[in-house]
Design a protein around this motif. Sequence first.
Motif, PDB file in Angstrom:
ATOM      1  N   GLY A 117       0.789  -1.241   0.000  1.00 52.14           N
ATOM      2  CA  GLY A 117       0.000   0.000   0.000  1.00 52.14           C
ATOM      3  C   GLY A 117       0.808   1.271   0.000  1.00 52.14           C
ATOM      4  O   GLY A 117       0.836   1.987   1.005  1.00 52.14           O
ATOM      5  N   GLY A 225       6.177  -0.093   2.601  1.00 50.52           N
ATOM      6  CA  GLY A 225       5.582   0.714   1.530  1.00 50.52           C
ATOM      7  C   GLY A 225       5.262   2.143   1.909  1.00 50.52           C
ATOM      8  O   GLY A 225       4.109   2.556   1.861  1.00 50.52           O
TER       9      GLY A 225
ATOM     10  N   GLY B 117       3.319   1.643   7.788  1.00 49.96           N
ATOM     11  CA  GLY B 117       4.005   2.656   6.977  1.00 49.96           C
ATOM     12  C   GLY B 117       3.105   3.576   6.191  1.00 49.96           C
ATOM     13  O   GLY B 117       3.061   3.506   4.973  1.00 49.96           O
ATOM     14  N   GLY B 225      -2.057   0.463   5.202  1.00 46.21           N
ATOM     15  CA  GLY B 225      -1.578   1.813   5.511  1.00 46.21           C
ATOM     16  C   GLY B 225      -1.358   2.691   4.301  1.00 46.21           C
ATOM     17  O   GLY B 225      -0.238   3.129   4.046  1.00 46.21           O
TER      18      GLY B 225
HETATM   19  K     K Z   1       2.010   1.752   3.332  1.00 45.26           K
END
Ligand code: K
Lengths: 288, 288
Positions: A117, A225, B117, B225
């Motif tokens: 993501g 990410g 993250g 995320g």
């Molecule tokens: K992320």
Amino acid sequence: MTCGANEWCARFVERHRAALNFATLVLGYVLYLIVGPGFSPPSSCRTNVSCAELKDARRDFLNASPCVDEERLEKLLARVLEASNYGVTEHGKNDTDQNWDFVSSLFFTSTVLTTTGYGHTVPLSDEGKAFCIFYALFGIPATLLFLSAVVQRIMVLVTRQPIAYFHRRWAMSKSVLSVIHACCLAIILTLLFLIIPAWIFITMEKDWNFLESLYFCFISLTTIGLGDYVPGSTHTKEARPHPDLYRLGITVYLLVGLIFVLVMLETCCELPQMRRLRQRFYNENIHE
Amino acid sequence: MTCGANEWCARFVERHRAALNFATLVLGYVLYLIVGPGFSPPSSCRTNVSCAELKDARRDFLNASPCVDEERLEKLLARVLEASNYGVTEHGKNDTDQNWDFVSSLFFTSTVLTTTGYGHTVPLSDEGKAFCIFYALFGIPATLLFLSAVVQRIMVLVTRQPIAYFHRRWAMSKSVLSVIHACCLAIILTLLFLIIPAWIFITMEKDWNFLESLYFCFISLTTIGLGDYVPGSTHTKEARPHPDLYRLGITVYLLVGLIFVLVMLETCCELPQMRRLRQRFYNENIHE
Ligand SMILES: [K+]
Ligand SMILES: [K+]
């Protein structure tokens, strides 16, 4: 003759049942990956606040500063958002169709399903968000099942068989052999999935240095990410001959890389030393 | 007397060895979480391209448009970046110190270690990136060890003991009982970690509706995320009385929520039906 063929067929299916089931799983998963982008609403703006709010802010600013060339302001704002690593310009209508193509969409859904993501592309509308939730709700467990089945198979080839072979051949203790094997595997995988890809990214992304490429590979393969570096989203599009092929290559790299990160993790977990360490923290009466 | 006390002490340690080791692990992990932000370079800009590039773009624009009030342009750009959910304004120097406080830092490192993250905060400098890589390289395996130890303990309380109890009491088949238990657990956990937190976020974040809050909770707890919604990073700072306490609360919620997502996942994995399903895809000669 037919009876013999049928019998052979039945025996073949019986013997390779697990492999056939596995092939079905892989095919089904690839299908899920491909179908997702097709159904998802074509929304790829970063935030939903911005689209309405930005327009108001821009209008206010233009009213207050009559000398400003609208096109020039547009350019500045585009550069601001581009520099912020958007990839998709929020206020250019003509870009939307072009940007939300199939490969980008596949890249987006695959990063969602592996829980990476980046956030360089996010659902804008309410339907997009709802779709994203439902797609991930079924897709993430499917991904876990797919990854665990693939990792189990690779583990046999890469870890269990080599250790068993050298154990028979050299008559070394399995405990020492496992540690040596894990170290060798770690070096090979670091080279294959971090150092070499980082070198490739330097040549493909002109404004990335080696540390930045390495940082992108590491942050991606650990599924963090952060999304501050996403290949193929910077403004050097015209310089690259096959942007779609490039994106597809990255998608495959990220998936294969993740599989081998999990293989490495499983190899470490199966070390006798690590098993003993983990056992220390677990409740003894765990399997009551 | 001392001998008796010593003996009791030794027996106590022996009996609760796993529990003491577990407590040490939890303490060590919390320490690692706290120490990390202290050592990390104080850099929280989103991209490193933007800081230099944006300044050039702004200067060019101002030179070409003499009527523009610099302060007004600054405001527009700030709004553009704010609307893009930055949290940190790139070109306001005086903001940097204020923004990179301990709690934000703890929030950032905890989201990196759980591989969520969001990317609302990223290392700007080369040292920051190198630190991020090393911190995650040791931190993520430690997090996995910590989470698996905690999940194992909660599994005994939440899944294994209840199923064993009702199996003895009602003499029901374990297979059916497990499915009923998993469904009940899923409903309770959805209520506790998705619906109720989503309601709380509506009251705390003024511009979020219910779907957006739910979307944030879901995207966070699955560790995707995307970072398009990050609580506490919007511009209504002055309206909230205790921003640090709020951020700390979110950090704890995300960690506890992730633990229960893993408990739910493990509960599903231990269903007899699921075990049979997984076995279908695995190679038979896996433990050779
Ligand atoms: K992320
Ligand atoms: K992530």
